[in-house]
Scaffold this motif. Structure first.
Motif, PDB file in Angstrom:
ATOM      1  N   LEU A 245      -4.024   5.133  -8.496  1.00 30.02           N
ATOM      2  CA  LEU A 245      -4.153   3.682  -8.637  1.00 30.02           C
ATOM      3  C   LEU A 245      -3.724   2.926  -7.379  1.00 30.02           C
ATOM      4  O   LEU A 245      -4.424   2.010  -6.943  1.00 30.02           O
ATOM      5  CB  LEU A 245      -3.376   3.200  -9.861  1.00 30.02           C
ATOM      6  CG  LEU A 245      -3.925   3.690 -11.208  1.00 30.02           C
ATOM      7  CD1 LEU A 245      -3.086   3.162 -12.362  1.00 30.02           C
ATOM      8  CD2 LEU A 245      -5.378   3.276 -11.387  1.00 30.02           C
ATOM      9  N   PRO A 246      -2.594   3.265  -6.741  1.00 29.28           N
ATOM     10  CA  PRO A 246      -2.260   2.583  -5.476  1.00 29.28           C
ATOM     11  C   PRO A 246      -3.290   2.826  -4.384  1.00 29.28           C
ATOM     12  O   PRO A 246      -3.585   1.920  -3.593  1.00 29.28           O
ATOM     13  CB  PRO A 246      -0.903   3.197  -5.099  1.00 29.28           C
ATOM     14  CG  PRO A 246      -0.321   3.657  -6.387  1.00 29.28           C
ATOM     15  CD  PRO A 246      -1.485   4.129  -7.196  1.00 29.28           C
ATOM     16  N   ALA A 247      -3.859   4.031  -4.340  1.00 33.95           N
ATOM     17  CA  ALA A 247      -4.875   4.331  -3.325  1.00 33.95           C
ATOM     18  C   ALA A 247      -6.122   3.477  -3.531  1.00 33.95           C
ATOM     19  O   ALA A 247      -6.676   2.906  -2.575  1.00 33.95           O
ATOM     20  CB  ALA A 247      -5.239   5.814  -3.361  1.00 33.95           C
ATOM     21  N   LEU A 248      -6.580   3.357  -4.766  1.00 34.62           N
ATOM     22  CA  LEU A 248      -7.755   2.557  -5.051  1.00 34.62           C
ATOM     23  C   LEU A 248      -7.474   1.073  -4.838  1.00 34.62           C
ATOM     24  O   LEU A 248      -8.339   0.328  -4.355  1.00 34.62           O
ATOM     25  CB  LEU A 248      -8.226   2.808  -6.484  1.00 34.62           C
ATOM     26  CG  LEU A 248      -8.709   4.228  -6.792  1.00 34.62           C
ATOM     27  CD1 LEU A 248      -9.158   4.343  -8.237  1.00 34.62           C
ATOM     28  CD2 LEU A 248      -9.835   4.632  -5.854  1.00 34.62           C
ATOM     29  N   ALA A 249      -6.264   0.634  -5.188  1.00 29.07           N
ATOM     30  CA  ALA A 249      -5.883  -0.759  -4.938  1.00 29.07           C
ATOM     31  C   ALA A 249      -5.886  -1.048  -3.433  1.00 29.07           C
ATOM     32  O   ALA A 249      -6.314  -2.124  -3.001  1.00 29.07           O
ATOM     33  CB  ALA A 249      -4.504  -1.040  -5.532  1.00 29.07           C
ATOM     34  N   ALA A 250      -5.425  -0.077  -2.636  1.00 30.33           N
ATOM     35  CA  ALA A 250      -5.417  -0.244  -1.179  1.00 30.33           C
ATOM     36  C   ALA A 250      -6.833  -0.382  -0.632  1.00 30.33           C
ATOM     37  O   ALA A 250      -7.092  -1.193   0.273  1.00 30.33           O
ATOM     38  CB  ALA A 250      -4.715   0.945  -0.522  1.00 30.33           C
ATOM     39  N   ILE A 251      -7.775   0.390  -1.199  1.00 29.22           N
ATOM     40  CA  ILE A 251      -9.177   0.281  -0.790  1.00 29.22           C
ATOM     41  C   ILE A 251      -9.693  -1.131  -1.049  1.00 29.22           C
ATOM     42  O   ILE A 251     -10.367  -1.735  -0.202  1.00 29.22           O
ATOM     43  CB  ILE A 251     -10.047   1.314  -1.537  1.00 29.22           C
ATOM     44  CG1 ILE A 251      -9.692   2.732  -1.082  1.00 29.22           C
ATOM     45  CG2 ILE A 251     -11.538   1.042  -1.304  1.00 29.22           C
ATOM     46  CD1 ILE A 251     -10.377   3.814  -1.898  1.00 29.22           C
ATOM     47  N   LEU A 252      -9.360  -1.676  -2.205  1.00 29.16           N
ATOM     48  CA  LEU A 252      -9.809  -3.029  -2.536  1.00 29.16           C
ATOM     49  C   LEU A 252      -9.166  -4.079  -1.623  1.00 29.16           C
ATOM     50  O   LEU A 252      -9.818  -5.051  -1.238  1.00 29.16           O
ATOM     51  CB  LEU A 252      -9.485  -3.343  -3.994  1.00 29.16           C
ATOM     52  CG  LEU A 252     -10.321  -2.606  -5.046  1.00 29.16           C
ATOM     53  CD1 LEU A 252      -9.856  -2.991  -6.447  1.00 29.16           C
ATOM     54  CD2 LEU A 252     -11.801  -2.901  -4.883  1.00 29.16           C
ATOM     55  N   LEU A 253      -7.904  -3.883  -1.282  1.00 29.01           N
ATOM     56  CA  LEU A 253      -7.223  -4.840  -0.403  1.00 29.01           C
ATOM     57  C   LEU A 253      -7.824  -4.836   0.999  1.00 29.01           C
ATOM     58  O   LEU A 253      -8.016  -5.894   1.610  1.00 29.01           O
ATOM     59  CB  LEU A 253      -5.730  -4.522  -0.335  1.00 29.01           C
ATOM     60  CG  LEU A 253      -4.936  -4.784  -1.623  1.00 29.01           C
ATOM     61  CD1 LEU A 253      -3.500  -4.305  -1.474  1.00 29.01           C
ATOM     62  CD2 LEU A 253      -4.973  -6.266  -1.987  1.00 29.01           C
ATOM     63  N   VAL A 254      -8.126  -3.644   1.518  1.00 30.72           N
ATOM     64  CA  VAL A 254      -8.778  -3.549   2.835  1.00 30.72           C
ATOM     65  C   VAL A 254     -10.159  -4.204   2.777  1.00 30.72           C
ATOM     66  O   VAL A 254     -10.549  -4.955   3.683  1.00 30.72           O
ATOM     67  CB  VAL A 254      -8.897  -2.073   3.269  1.00 30.72           C
ATOM     68  CG1 VAL A 254      -9.770  -1.956   4.523  1.00 30.72           C
ATOM     69  CG2 VAL A 254      -7.521  -1.486   3.549  1.00 30.72           C
ATOM     70  N   SER A 255     -10.885  -3.934   1.692  1.00 30.34           N
ATOM     71  CA  SER A 255     -12.213  -4.536   1.526  1.00 30.34           C
ATOM     72  C   SER A 255     -12.110  -6.064   1.458  1.00 30.34           C
ATOM     73  O   SER A 255     -12.930  -6.776   2.046  1.00 30.34           O
ATOM     74  CB  SER A 255     -12.871  -4.014   0.242  1.00 30.34           C
ATOM     75  OG  SER A 255     -13.043  -2.616   0.301  1.00 30.34           O
ATOM     76  N   ALA A 256     -11.107  -6.555   0.723  1.00 30.81           N
ATOM     77  CA  ALA A 256     -10.918  -8.008   0.600  1.00 30.81           C
ATOM     78  C   ALA A 256     -10.655  -8.636   1.967  1.00 30.81           C
ATOM     79  O   ALA A 256     -11.203  -9.709   2.284  1.00 30.81           O
ATOM     80  CB  ALA A 256      -9.766  -8.291  -0.353  1.00 30.81           C
ATOM     81  N   ALA A 257      -9.831  -7.979   2.777  1.00 35.77           N
ATOM     82  CA  ALA A 257      -9.524  -8.506   4.104  1.00 35.77           C
ATOM     83  C   ALA A 257     -10.780  -8.579   4.982  1.00 35.77           C
ATOM     84  O   ALA A 257     -10.998  -9.565   5.702  1.00 35.77           O
ATOM     85  CB  ALA A 257      -8.462  -7.631   4.777  1.00 35.77           C
ATOM     86  N   ARG A 258     -11.599  -7.559   4.901  1.00 33.68           N
ATOM     87  CA  ARG A 258     -12.826  -7.541   5.701  1.00 33.68           C
ATOM     88  C   ARG A 258     -13.815  -8.603   5.242  1.00 33.68           C
ATOM     89  O   ARG A 258     -14.463  -9.267   6.058  1.00 33.68           O
ATOM     90  CB  ARG A 258     -13.473  -6.152   5.637  1.00 33.68           C
ATOM     91  CG  ARG A 258     -12.675  -5.080   6.383  1.00 33.68           C
ATOM     92  CD  ARG A 258     -13.324  -3.725   6.281  1.00 33.68           C
ATOM     93  NE  ARG A 258     -12.612  -2.746   7.089  1.00 33.68           N
ATOM     94  CZ  ARG A 258     -12.897  -1.451   7.107  1.00 33.68           C
ATOM     95  NH1 ARG A 258     -13.881  -0.979   6.336  1.00 33.68           N
ATOM     96  NH2 ARG A 258     -12.211  -0.621   7.870  1.00 33.68           N
TER      97      ARG A 258
END
Length: 263
Positions: A245-258
């Motif tokens: 779950l933290p790994a997938l949340a991190a993917i979403l956060l990076v995507s949000a920043a981009r």
């Protein structure tokens, strides 16, 4: 612009996205939207419409797949919960799609980015919820809370082109006391009509033509997502939630920043 020239790439990314979603019992549309915007270079509104179309295909296929775990009869027994949430989510889906079609592109990119951050927070703090089986409230108060939650979920689902399971499942567990397996199937039963309403609203906008131009792309990527969801479902539980779950949340956060920078 058409993206039909890259079917293998579309299927591959669909499979990766479906696997990520399947690992946590979702369709993966949250991860598909950033890929449509960042990798395949669709404009925000076009990406949402494409994501909505593929989400519809994935959810429609997921309901019969889950029938062996939770029967249609068991779902029908909880019709009152479905109706309660739909009372809000159908209106929310229509409103959300309407707002998306009227927003300027920079604003829409920022809204998408903020909602992805919110979904990441839900993955971290809400998705791994295990209810006691006792609903938080009952009666009229529960009905009002259900309509309100459905309204918010419908808006978010339309603005991102997702099924909304990442929000529906915690709501069903906490608000209505559903167990995790039943919540997964009930969320699909709520998601499908909600997405159809949002999809119908989007069909009134000129950007809806993106589906006709990219018909093959949509079908191939949706097929990859379905295949990936099946694989991810088989792998469910192999990767510990404390890591996944933290790994997938991190993917979403990076995507949000981009996507925020993209605006």
């Amino acid at each position: 612009m058409t993206h039909d020239v890259r079917p293998a790439m579309a299927f591959g990314w669909g499979a990766i996205i479906g696997t990520l979603g399947g690992l946590i019992g979702l369709g993966g549309a949250e991860f598909r939207l950033p890929v449509l915007i960042g990798l395949f270079r669709f404009a925000a509104l076009e990406a949402i419409i494409l994501n909505k179309a593929m989400s519809l295909v994935v959810v429609a296929s997921a309901l019969p797949f889950r029938a062996g775990t939770v029967s249609f009869g068991a779902i029908a027994d909880h019709w009152s919960i479905i109706v309660n949430l739909l009372a809000g989510s159908l209106l929310g889906a229509w409103l959300g799609a309407g707002w998306a079609t009227r927003m300027e592109s920079p604003s829409l990119y920022r809204v998408i980015a903020l909602l992805l951050v919110g979904i990441a927070a839900v993955l971290l703090f809400g998705h791994d919820t295990h209810g006691s089986g006792i609903p938080l409230m009952s009666g009229v108060v529960q009905a009002i809370a259900g309509i309100t939650a459905g309204l918010v979920i419908g808006v978010v689902a339309s603005l991102l082109g997702v099924a909304g399971g990442e929000l529906l499942i915690p709501t069903l567990i906490l608000l209505f006391g559903a167990d995790i397996k039943l919540a997964g199937s009930l969320s699909l039963a709520v998601s499908l009509p909600t997405m159809i309403v949002g999809f119908t609203r989007y069909s009134r906008d000129d950007s809806f033509a993106v589906l006709g131009r990219n018909r093959r792309f949509v079908l191939v990527m949706a097929a990859g997502s379905i295949a990936g969801s099946f694989v991810g479902g088989k792998l469910l539980g192999i990767v510990p939630s404390t890591i996944l779950l933290p790994a997938l949340a991190a993917i979403l956060l990076v995507s949000a920043a981009r996507i925020w920078r993209h605006s």
